[in-house]
Design a protein around this motif. Structure first.
Motif, PDB file in Angstrom:
ATOM      1  N   ILE A 183     -10.930 -95.642 -12.814  1.00  0.00           N
ATOM      2  CA  ILE A 183      -9.742 -94.962 -13.316  1.00  0.00           C
ATOM      3  C   ILE A 183      -9.796 -93.479 -12.988  1.00  0.00           C
ATOM      4  O   ILE A 183      -8.775 -92.852 -12.746  1.00  0.00           O
ATOM      5  CB  ILE A 183      -9.633 -95.189 -14.847  1.00  0.00           C
ATOM      6  N   GLY A 184     -11.007 -92.930 -12.947  1.00  0.00           N
ATOM      7  CA  GLY A 184     -11.160 -91.508 -12.638  1.00  0.00           C
ATOM      8  C   GLY A 184     -10.960 -90.637 -13.855  1.00  0.00           C
ATOM      9  O   GLY A 184     -10.976 -91.123 -14.985  1.00  0.00           O
ATOM     10  N   GLY A 185     -10.775 -89.335 -13.630  1.00  0.00           N
ATOM     11  CA  GLY A 185     -10.632 -88.397 -14.737  1.00  0.00           C
ATOM     12  C   GLY A 185     -11.980 -87.872 -15.176  1.00  0.00           C
ATOM     13  O   GLY A 185     -12.969 -87.968 -14.450  1.00  0.00           O
ATOM     14  N   VAL A 186     -12.023 -87.334 -16.386  1.00  0.00           N
ATOM     15  CA  VAL A 186     -13.276 -86.826 -16.941  1.00  0.00           C
ATOM     16  C   VAL A 186     -13.952 -87.989 -17.655  1.00  0.00           C
ATOM     17  O   VAL A 186     -13.365 -88.590 -18.554  1.00  0.00           O
ATOM     18  CB  VAL A 186     -13.012 -85.661 -17.913  1.00  0.00           C
ATOM     19  N   VAL A 187     -15.158 -88.306 -17.231  1.00  0.00           N
ATOM     20  CA  VAL A 187     -15.782 -89.552 -17.683  1.00  0.00           C
ATOM     21  C   VAL A 187     -17.029 -89.298 -18.520  1.00  0.00           C
ATOM     22  O   VAL A 187     -17.968 -88.652 -18.065  1.00  0.00           O
ATOM     23  CB  VAL A 187     -16.166 -90.426 -16.465  1.00  0.00           C
ATOM     24  N   LEU A 188     -17.018 -89.801 -19.738  1.00  0.00           N
ATOM     25  CA  LEU A 188     -18.238 -89.850 -20.549  1.00  0.00           C
ATOM     26  C   LEU A 188     -18.734 -91.281 -20.464  1.00  0.00           C
ATOM     27  O   LEU A 188     -18.167 -92.182 -21.092  1.00  0.00           O
ATOM     28  CB  LEU A 188     -17.935 -89.475 -22.007  1.00  0.00           C
ATOM     29  N   ARG A 189     -19.743 -91.482 -19.639  1.00  0.00           N
ATOM     30  CA  ARG A 189     -20.256 -92.843 -19.458  1.00  0.00           C
ATOM     31  C   ARG A 189     -21.731 -92.857 -19.799  1.00  0.00           C
ATOM     32  O   ARG A 189     -22.493 -92.012 -19.354  1.00  0.00           O
ATOM     33  CB  ARG A 189     -20.071 -93.316 -18.020  1.00  0.00           C
ATOM     34  N   ASP A 190     -22.129 -93.835 -20.611  1.00  0.00           N
ATOM     35  CA  ASP A 190     -23.545 -93.993 -20.925  1.00  0.00           C
ATOM     36  C   ASP A 190     -23.831 -95.482 -21.015  1.00  0.00           C
ATOM     37  O   ASP A 190     -23.447 -96.142 -21.978  1.00  0.00           O
ATOM     38  CB  ASP A 190     -23.879 -93.292 -22.244  1.00  0.00           C
ATOM     39  N   LEU A 191     -24.483 -95.989 -19.993  1.00  0.00           N
ATOM     40  CA  LEU A 191     -24.749 -97.429 -19.941  1.00  0.00           C
ATOM     41  C   LEU A 191     -25.712 -97.857 -21.041  1.00  0.00           C
ATOM     42  O   LEU A 191     -25.809 -99.032 -21.361  1.00  0.00           O
ATOM     43  CB  LEU A 191     -25.325 -97.813 -18.572  1.00  0.00           C
ATOM     44  N   GLU A 192     -26.421 -96.901 -21.614  1.00  0.00           N
ATOM     45  CA  GLU A 192     -27.381 -97.228 -22.674  1.00  0.00           C
ATOM     46  C   GLU A 192     -26.720 -97.251 -24.047  1.00  0.00           C
ATOM     47  O   GLU A 192     -27.338 -97.673 -25.023  1.00  0.00           O
ATOM     48  CB  GLU A 192     -28.493 -96.181 -22.721  1.00  0.00           C
ATOM     49  N   ALA A 193     -25.505 -96.745 -24.134  1.00  0.00           N
ATOM     50  CA  ALA A 193     -24.821 -96.749 -25.432  1.00  0.00           C
ATOM     51  C   ALA A 193     -24.533 -98.195 -25.818  1.00  0.00           C
ATOM     52  O   ALA A 193     -24.109 -98.994 -24.986  1.00  0.00           O
ATOM     53  CB  ALA A 193     -23.528 -95.952 -25.353  1.00  0.00           C
ATOM     54  N   CYS A 194     -24.747 -98.532 -27.082  1.00  0.00           N
ATOM     55  CA  CYS A 194     -24.558 -99.921 -27.509  1.00  0.00           C
ATOM     56  C   CYS A 194     -23.089-100.307 -27.474  1.00  0.00           C
ATOM     57  O   CYS A 194     -22.756-101.481 -27.356  1.00  0.00           O
ATOM     58  CB  CYS A 194     -25.128-100.135 -28.906  1.00  0.00           C
ATOM     59  N   ALA A 195     -22.208 -99.321 -27.600  1.00  0.00           N
ATOM     60  CA  ALA A 195     -20.771 -99.586 -27.650  1.00  0.00           C
ATOM     61  C   ALA A 195     -20.044 -98.314 -27.247  1.00  0.00           C
ATOM     62  O   ALA A 195     -20.590 -97.209 -27.390  1.00  0.00           O
ATOM     63  CB  ALA A 195     -20.353 -99.995 -29.066  1.00  0.00           C
ATOM     64  N   ALA A 196     -18.813 -98.456 -26.760  1.00  0.00           N
ATOM     65  CA  ALA A 196     -17.994 -97.268 -26.524  1.00  0.00           C
ATOM     66  C   ALA A 196     -17.837 -96.515 -27.844  1.00  0.00           C
ATOM     67  O   ALA A 196     -17.789 -95.289 -27.881  1.00  0.00           O
ATOM     68  CB  ALA A 196     -16.633 -97.670 -25.964  1.00  0.00           C
ATOM     69  N   GLY A 197     -17.800 -97.272 -28.946  1.00  0.00           N
ATOM     70  CA  GLY A 197     -17.661 -96.664 -30.268  1.00  0.00           C
ATOM     71  C   GLY A 197     -18.791 -95.699 -30.602  1.00  0.00           C
ATOM     72  O   GLY A 197     -18.584 -94.728 -31.329  1.00  0.00           O
TER      73      GLY A 197
END
Lengths: 350, 350
Positions: free
Chosen positions: A147-161
């Motif tokens: 989707i792009g944009g400003v991305v806060l991504r953390d594959l280690e986070a248990c949930a987007a929440g």
């Protein structure tokens, strides 16, 4: 008026709640600035929102409104009924096909996408938010069509929440029981009730904070897992008859009989927990749930124990997900799909 | 040689992990001193140890041994098989009726009782530890016949294991994955997988620390709840056919067919989770599981939502338990028992 920030994608992986600061802290601050700079925000998540997508969206909407920002949830599919109680006002969720949704998106200054970073997964919302600056908050791999944009991504986070928690925490709130409840549902459901491999210390600490902020574990557990209609158990009963354990003892699966599904007027919500049946058979490393969709194809849900990676299998089958929880929709008939998928899983276990 | 401390009972209630210090801190220090002053310690818990009793005892034994103290577990009933994996060496648990148990208790300098404070609940171990100084670590009301000794009691603690965590933490360890795993099982099982009303912030924070110290949530969840044999699901399937919702919609129950139970060679462990079926029907406030015991009587398990008190009903029926989870064994035949119990629950709901 809102000004689009200059930067593009700013991904962060593997950071921890306890280590916020540095690059991650700056990214969080930048997202808070973008939110505060917007007069109206549209929030969306993937089609067929689960507890994480729905809870993260509801929490963000409540947070933004408490901060004086207009916020609307425009999801590609209806806000899931089991989580509707997370919306203080049902009108916060606007059907994507409505004239109102088009207007809200036209009038918005910013779109926030939670729990997915992939264009195909937001369906018809894609075109609605095309021209808006975007923030993506997600814990999945980026995928092929980001989707792009400003991305806060953390594959280690248990949930987007858990990432939304971090963002609101960084912003200094305001917190409310509504926000705490929505994020607790996100974390609770994406960890399968604190039991999947993504249940890490940060996840449990976030949950502890959310309980302090007003989330009530028993009430929310029941909301997530304890509101079935009796027909769901009749469907479970008829599905249990199909439980099969592979001769290796390492793969087990059940099938939802389409005839029973239709006869009972079941919905996908009734299938919550079905995959836990093969999964909880002693010795099983890969559990599979098969069901026939309304268009005659076969939905395959895969769950695995470490180190087995079912994500690679799901991707091969045209689907996606996580390493230990993934899904795909494949061609029927059912028997052929079972044979094909179980065969492929067997190869993976070799 | 070990010297008996002068003091008697020193109870502490309602303290929090974050507030350790003051009276509670001194009590913890005193218990650590007592443990360190002993060359050999006998650990025990209540009859039919659950995950909390077994996990707390196993953790304490591992902690004491790592600190150079001899430690033996002498329980009134055998160490529960599903939690035997928590003992690095099965010989740590000594059968209470054995000559070895008598010798270990004679040679011990101190007895530690976990997860109960009541003399009747430690059965034959009572006389074995009669002359030893005692430490009690518990989260239940004291009861009518207290064991006495130095008591760390906190009714707000989610599990005795959370108090053992606090003690080991206060002592500065040493920690090991074995200890973390045993305490995680204690906390996990006593909160029903972090979903009962005793799931408080401290409980989730303790769990977070235990994961950091080596407990693996998915592995331990599976150990506690996910090791069923396929026949358990056949029994569930046949039991599901009996699911009945009272016309009020507020009571639901299932019955385990005795014929199926016997035919499948089932054990009570196979019934884990059965009462969650009626409990998770939308609108249900009291869930009941009925099963016929080997002597032809009817075991009744009751679960309720606040504010319904099923403990009073169980006591009337000659049983006991907690306010929201209680049980009793009543006279058959089954149909009469169902009618009687459901009728009594109906009165309670009026």
């Amino acid at each position: 008026m809102y000004t689009t920030p200059a930067g593009g994608v700013a991904g962060v992986s593997g950071g921890r709640l306890s280590e916020v600061g540095g690059g991650r802290g700056r990214l969080l601050d930048r997202i808070v600035e973008m939110l505060d700079g917007a007069g109206s925000v549209v929030i969306t998540t993937h089609a067929n929102a689960d507890g994480d997508g729905a809870g993260s969206a509801a929490a963000l909407a409540a947070f933004l409104r408490a901060r004086g920002t207009e916020a609307w949830i425009v999801n590609p599919t209806p806000f899931p009924e089991p989580f509707a109680f997370l919306l203080p006002d049902p009108r916060w969720a606007v059907p994507a096909a409505s004239e109102e949704a088009a207007r809200r998106c036209r009038e918005a200054d910013l779109a926030v996408v939670v729990d997915t970073a992939e264009l195909p997964r937001i369906g018809r919302v894609k075109s609605l938010i095309r021209d808006l600056p975007k923030v993506v908050i997600d814990h999945h791999p980026e995928g092929k069509r980001p989707i792009g944009g400003v991305v806060l991504r953390d594959l280690e986070a248990c949930a987007a929440g858990a990432l939304v928690f971090e963002l609101i925490d960084r912003a200094g709130g305001p917190w409310s029981p509504d926000i705490a409840r929505a994020l607790y549902i996100a974390v609770l459901t994406d960890t399968g009730g604190f039991r999947f491999t993504n249940t890490n210390p940060e996840c449990l600490r976030v949950a502890a904070r959310l309980v302090e902020l007003g989330a009530v574990p028993e009430e929310l557990y029941r909301a997530a897992y304890g509101r079935f209609q009796p027909h769901r158990f009749e469907l479970l009963r008829e599905s249990l008859a199909t439980l099969t354990v592979h001769e290796s003892g390492r793969i087990a699966w059940i099938t939802v009989p389409k005839e029973a599904y239709d006869r009972l007027g079941a919905t996908v919500d009734d299938l919550e927990g079905f995959v836990d049946v093969p999964r909880s058979v002693a010795g099983v490393e890969v559990a599979i749930l098969f069901r026939t969709t309304s268009d005659g194809r076969i939905k395959v849900s895969l769950r695995s124990l470490p180190p087995v990676d079912v994500h690679v299998i799901a991707v091969e089958l045209g689907g996606g997900g996580h390493m230990r929880a993934a899904a795909a929709v494949v061609k029927g008939p059912l028997e052929a799909a079972v044979q094909r998928v179980v065969g492929r899983v067997g190869e993976e276990l070799r």
